[in-house]
Design an enzyme around this catalytic site. Structure first.
Site, PDB file in Angstrom:
ATOM      1  N   PHE A 170       0.848  -1.186   0.000  1.00 40.28           N
ATOM      2  CA  PHE A 170       0.000   0.000   0.000  1.00 40.28           C
ATOM      3  C   PHE A 170       0.886   1.240   0.000  1.00 40.28           C
ATOM      4  CE2 PHE A 170      -2.177  -3.507   1.878  1.00 40.28           C
ATOM      5  CZ  PHE A 170      -3.458  -3.456   1.346  1.00 40.28           C
ATOM      6  N   LYS A 171       0.721   2.055  -1.013  1.00 35.69           N
ATOM      7  CA  LYS A 171       1.433   3.328  -1.082  1.00 35.69           C
ATOM      8  C   LYS A 171       0.455   4.410  -0.619  1.00 35.69           C
ATOM      9  CE  LYS A 171       3.775   6.430  -4.337  1.00 35.69           C
ATOM     10  NZ  LYS A 171       3.959   6.733  -5.789  1.00 35.69           N
ATOM     11  N   ILE A 172       0.699   4.933   0.572  1.00 34.35           N
ATOM     12  CA  ILE A 172      -0.235   5.869   1.195  1.00 34.35           C
ATOM     13  C   ILE A 172       0.259   7.297   0.962  1.00 34.35           C
ATOM     14  CG2 ILE A 172      -1.387   6.560   3.319  1.00 34.35           C
ATOM     15  CD1 ILE A 172      -2.144   3.750   2.304  1.00 34.35           C
TER      16      ILE A 172
END
Length: 308
Positions: A170-172
């Site tokens: 997950f790239k937040i």
């Protein structure tokens, strides 16, 4: 229970810019030099065809050419994430399978969106990622970015991580990224293989404190950012903070001033690539902004200005 040591991929995976000629054609010799520099600068891996790669200005045929060219040129030196975002579930799955077959280590995919208002709800987003997962057997990174205009709660992301086989990274990049990373890790546990930072590292230090194990930054100075991540991982927060403080002016220039052209301007200044021009209609960087960028970079002496 979340265990960061279980991650297959971690560290700095900067975005590879797409290099064009002055007339707007793909410049593959410059593209290869760009990749070589980024590996030499300490990148743990690379990401191609992301928004900072000007992917929205590329044709489907050009995407195929770039994916094949870059993966063959990297030749396994580092893992490569291929961005395969598309509104259509079938198209995205087909893109993703082709990228996997060419040697992609991971896929990065934004939720379905188009323009200012075309969005779908959580049931369709869930089905989109589930069908994508069924089509491949490599990890999928969900890019949670403001550009999609699609709210993705930590609870929804954690649910997909637990229930969809290959959704694991997950790239937040949303506001309050550190808090969201903490909540994602709390809710998702060991299903969250890779909680990652984005936004050119402007939020890197608090995101590392929150548990981020990877960072997807711009491609111009991985040699500056990697030591921050490594010092933090080794438990030396004072060193990590000092390094972050040192490089923050250049990070800020990329995140808030030069934007997606920053890496190419640095690479052109250092002779890594032949031309820094974007593809029309994207505007060129203002010359005064570019001058400030180069001045700021020279104070730090990144490899990009010396590599060539």
């Amino acid at each position: 229970m979340y265990n960061a040591s279980n991650a297959r991929y971690r560290g700095i995976f900067p975005v590879v810019p797409t290099t064009f000629t002055a007339s707007g054609e793909l410049d593959l010799p410059s593209q290869k030099r760009c990749v070589d520099f980024m590996i030499d600068a300490g990148s743990d891996g690379l990401c191609i065809l992301a928004n900072f790669s000007e992917q929205f200005l590329l044709s489907d045929d050009e995407r195929e050419i770039l994916t094949k060219t870059i993966l063959e040129h990297v030749a396994g030196r580092v893992p490569v994430i291929v961005t395969t975002t598309h509104f259509g579930t079938t198209v995205c799955a087909q893109r993703s399978r082709r990228a996997q077959d060419m040697g992609a280590a991971m896929l990065m995919v934004m939720p379905p969106y188009h323009g200012a208002t075309f969005r779908v709800g959580e049931p369709q987003i869930y089905e989109f990622y589930a069908k994508l997962s069924d089509a491949v057997n490599i990890p999928i990174m969900i890019q949670d970015a403001p550009a999609a205009g699609t709210p993705l709660s930590a609870a929804f992301l954690a649910r997909m991580a637990k229930e969809i086989e290959h959704v694991a990274y997950f790239k937040i990049e949303t506001a309050g990224a550190a808090s969201k990373l903490r909540e994602l890790i709390r809710l998702g546990g060991d299903a969250i293989e890779g909680p990652w930072d984005g936004e050119e590292a402007i939020t890197l230090f608090p995101d590392l404190d929150a548990g981020a194990t990877g960072a997807m930054t711009g491609g111009g100075f991985p040699d500056g950012i990697r030591p921050i991540i490594e010092a933090h991982r080794m438990g030396d927060r004072d060193k990590a903070y000092a390094l972050y403080q040192q490089w923050l002016p250049l990070i800020n220039y990329e995140n808030r001033q030069g934007g997606i052209l920053t890496a190419k301007s640095l690479m052109a200044e250092g002779g890594v690539i032949a031309c820094e021009a974007p593809r029309h209609p994207w505007p060129e960087m203002h010359p005064d902004v570019r001058a400030g960028l180069i001045e700021t970079a020279k104070r730090l002496d990144p490899l990009v200005l010396r590599w060539a």
